[in-house]
Scaffold this motif. Structure first.
Motif, PDB file in Angstrom:
ATOM      1  N   PHE A 188       0.872  -1.180   0.000  1.00  0.00           N
ATOM      2  CA  PHE A 188       0.000   0.000   0.000  1.00  0.00           C
ATOM      3  C   PHE A 188       0.909   1.230   0.000  1.00  0.00           C
ATOM      4  CE2 PHE A 188      -2.865  -3.249   1.269  1.00  0.00           C
ATOM      5  CZ  PHE A 188      -4.148  -2.812   0.965  1.00  0.00           C
ATOM      6  N   LEU A 189       0.691   2.110  -0.967  1.00  0.00           N
ATOM      7  CA  LEU A 189       1.564   3.264  -1.178  1.00  0.00           C
ATOM      8  C   LEU A 189       0.745   4.558  -1.057  1.00  0.00           C
ATOM      9  CD1 LEU A 189       4.537   4.047  -2.386  1.00  0.00           C
ATOM     10  CD2 LEU A 189       3.256   4.313  -4.523  1.00  0.00           C
ATOM     11  N   PRO A 190       0.655   5.124   0.148  1.00  0.00           N
ATOM     12  CA  PRO A 190      -0.082   6.395   0.269  1.00  0.00           C
ATOM     13  C   PRO A 190       0.651   7.487  -0.504  1.00  0.00           C
ATOM     14  CG  PRO A 190       0.428   5.453   2.437  1.00  0.00           C
ATOM     15  CD  PRO A 190       1.233   4.699   1.424  1.00  0.00           C
ATOM     16  N   CYS A 191      -0.089   8.251  -1.299  1.00  0.00           N
ATOM     17  CA  CYS A 191       0.547   9.330  -2.047  1.00  0.00           C
ATOM     18  C   CYS A 191       0.341  10.649  -1.318  1.00  0.00           C
ATOM     19  CB  CYS A 191       0.007   9.404  -3.468  1.00  0.00           C
ATOM     20  SG  CYS A 191      -1.750   9.737  -3.568  1.00  0.00           S
ATOM     21  N   LYS A 192       1.201  11.587  -1.635  1.00  0.00           N
ATOM     22  CA  LYS A 192       1.058  12.919  -1.051  1.00  0.00           C
ATOM     23  C   LYS A 192      -0.176  13.580  -1.628  1.00  0.00           C
ATOM     24  CE  LYS A 192       5.630  14.548   0.200  1.00  0.00           C
ATOM     25  NZ  LYS A 192       6.774  15.322  -0.250  1.00  0.00           N
ATOM     26  N   ILE A 193      -0.765  14.450  -0.835  1.00  0.00           N
ATOM     27  CA  ILE A 193      -1.832  15.295  -1.362  1.00  0.00           C
ATOM     28  C   ILE A 193      -1.319  16.729  -1.327  1.00  0.00           C
ATOM     29  CG2 ILE A 193      -3.838  13.840  -0.968  1.00  0.00           C
ATOM     30  CD1 ILE A 193      -4.185  15.001   1.733  1.00  0.00           C
ATOM     31  N   PRO A 194      -1.887  17.641  -2.107  1.00  0.00           N
ATOM     32  CA  PRO A 194      -1.338  19.002  -2.172  1.00  0.00           C
ATOM     33  C   PRO A 194      -1.266  19.659  -0.797  1.00  0.00           C
ATOM     34  CG  PRO A 194      -2.998  18.665  -3.870  1.00  0.00           C
ATOM     35  CD  PRO A 194      -3.028  17.452  -2.993  1.00  0.00           C
ATOM     36  N   ASP A 253       0.422 -10.494   4.247  1.00  0.00           N
ATOM     37  CA  ASP A 253       0.950 -10.156   2.918  1.00  0.00           C
ATOM     38  C   ASP A 253       0.987  -8.652   2.657  1.00  0.00           C
ATOM     39  OD1 ASP A 253       1.178 -12.829   2.336  1.00  0.00           O
ATOM     40  OD2 ASP A 253      -0.723 -12.958   1.281  1.00  0.00           O
ATOM     41  N   PHE A 254       0.206  -7.890   3.399  1.00  0.00           N
ATOM     42  CA  PHE A 254       0.067  -6.461   3.119  1.00  0.00           C
ATOM     43  C   PHE A 254       1.153  -5.654   3.839  1.00  0.00           C
ATOM     44  CE2 PHE A 254      -4.836  -6.667   2.296  1.00  0.00           C
ATOM     45  CZ  PHE A 254      -4.591  -7.391   1.142  1.00  0.00           C
ATOM     46  N   LYS A 255       1.792  -4.750   3.080  1.00  0.00           N
ATOM     47  CA  LYS A 255       2.851  -3.914   3.643  1.00  0.00           C
ATOM     48  C   LYS A 255       2.578  -2.440   3.308  1.00  0.00           C
ATOM     49  CE  LYS A 255       6.405  -7.517   3.282  1.00  0.00           C
ATOM     50  NZ  LYS A 255       5.480  -8.604   2.943  1.00  0.00           N
ATOM     51  N   LEU A 256       3.215  -1.568   4.055  1.00  0.00           N
ATOM     52  CA  LEU A 256       3.072  -0.124   3.870  1.00  0.00           C
ATOM     53  C   LEU A 256       4.402   0.436   3.396  1.00  0.00           C
ATOM     54  CD1 LEU A 256       1.532   2.604   4.392  1.00  0.00           C
ATOM     55  CD2 LEU A 256       2.413   2.476   6.741  1.00  0.00           C
ATOM     56  N   ASP A 257       4.357   1.307   2.390  1.00  0.00           N
ATOM     57  CA  ASP A 257       5.571   1.957   1.900  1.00  0.00           C
ATOM     58  C   ASP A 257       5.360   3.470   1.915  1.00  0.00           C
ATOM     59  OD1 ASP A 257       7.366   3.162  -0.310  1.00  0.00           O
ATOM     60  OD2 ASP A 257       8.184   1.149  -0.075  1.00  0.00           O
ATOM     61  N   LEU A 258       6.301   4.191   2.505  1.00  0.00           N
ATOM     62  CA  LEU A 258       6.123   5.632   2.719  1.00  0.00           C
ATOM     63  C   LEU A 258       7.005   6.491   1.815  1.00  0.00           C
ATOM     64  CD1 LEU A 258       5.912   5.713   6.625  1.00  0.00           C
ATOM     65  CD2 LEU A 258       4.038   5.692   4.981  1.00  0.00           C
ATOM     66  N   ARG A 259       7.547   5.911   0.746  1.00  0.00           N
ATOM     67  CA  ARG A 259       8.514   6.681  -0.043  1.00  0.00           C
ATOM     68  C   ARG A 259       7.893   7.933  -0.682  1.00  0.00           C
ATOM     69  NH1 ARG A 259      11.359   2.555  -3.439  1.00  0.00           N
ATOM     70  NH2 ARG A 259      10.560   1.172  -1.822  1.00  0.00           N
ATOM     71  N   GLU A 260       6.609   7.883  -1.051  1.00  0.00           N
ATOM     72  CA  GLU A 260       6.002   9.085  -1.638  1.00  0.00           C
ATOM     73  C   GLU A 260       5.712  10.140  -0.572  1.00  0.00           C
ATOM     74  OE1 GLU A 260       2.820   8.672  -4.397  1.00  0.00           O
ATOM     75  OE2 GLU A 260       4.168   7.849  -5.908  1.00  0.00           O
TER      76      GLU A 260
END
Length: 211
Positions: free
Chosen positions: A36-42, A68-75
């Motif tokens: 799961f890759l949360p994206c930035k919002i404005p 199986d589900f992972k979190l990625d914070l790179r964005e």
């Protein structure tokens, strides 16, 4: 070959539609890692929207019991704008020989030509396109018809064994839930308990979000 699925979104909030779709995808494809890759919002955004920390916390709560589900914070952590092509380049540097698959809705697929350096995306990842039914009556632009003709695959094993270059259309189920409608319902005081995991419902209440 190690296989990675990336499911991006604002997750504002993450809801049962996101989760059931992901469960259905993972049940069928069995990716080695489902991210799961949360994206930035404005930065300039309506005050009723959850901030980055709150959105990340909601994803953590929603996926904590699914191995199986992972979190990625790179964005979220990137200082520069979050272009998907650059995100995929960073994944590719980290996993040079993996099969990487980006999950997108059919509406996003049709709008791909408007994405930054969109033609590079298929060289970095496969595309798993979901929710075709919602847009069945929408004409597919000629540019995307040609793109599909060149890249579409109907083989699950081909998708999982290719580093990039395939487009696979998949019916992940239809869930008439959206983050926008949940935010609107909460603002009106409507009950949204059946649209969210209970932990998210409680978190939204405790943070007094979307009121």
């Amino acid at each position: 070959m190690y296989s990675i699925a990336i499911f991006g979104g604002t997750f504002d909030p993450i809801h049962n539609g996101h989760l059931q779709t992901s469960i259905n995808i993972q049940h069928y494809f069995k990716f080695d890692s489902y991210i799961f890759l949360p994206c930035k919002i404005p930065t300039i955004k309506p005050p009723s929207l959850a901030n980055n920390a709150q959105r990340v916390e909601m994803v953590k709560l929603a996926i904590k019991d699914v191995a199986d589900f992972k979190l990625d914070l790179r964005e979220i952590e990137r200082d520069t704008p979050s272009y998907m092509v650059e995100t995929l380049q960073s994944f590719r540097l980290e996993y040079p020989s993996a099969s990487i698959t980006l999950i997108i809705g059919y509406d996003a697929f049709l709008s791909l030509p408007h994405w930054y350096q969109w033609e590079k995306i298929i060289t970095l990842a496969n595309l798993l396109v979901i929710n075709r039914g919602e847009f069945a009556d929408q004409p597919t632009p000629e540019i995307m018809q040609k793109f599909l003709k060149k890249h579409q695959s109907k083989s699950k094993s081909e998708l999982l064994s290719a580093q990039a270059g395939n487009v696979y259309l998949f019916d992940a189920g239809h869930y008439e839930i959206s983050s926008t409608s949940i935010r609107e319902d909460i603002k009106k005081g409507a009950d949204v308990k059946n649209k969210l995991p209970y932990t998210i419902y409680e978190y939204i209440k405790s943070q007094e979000l979307y009121r």
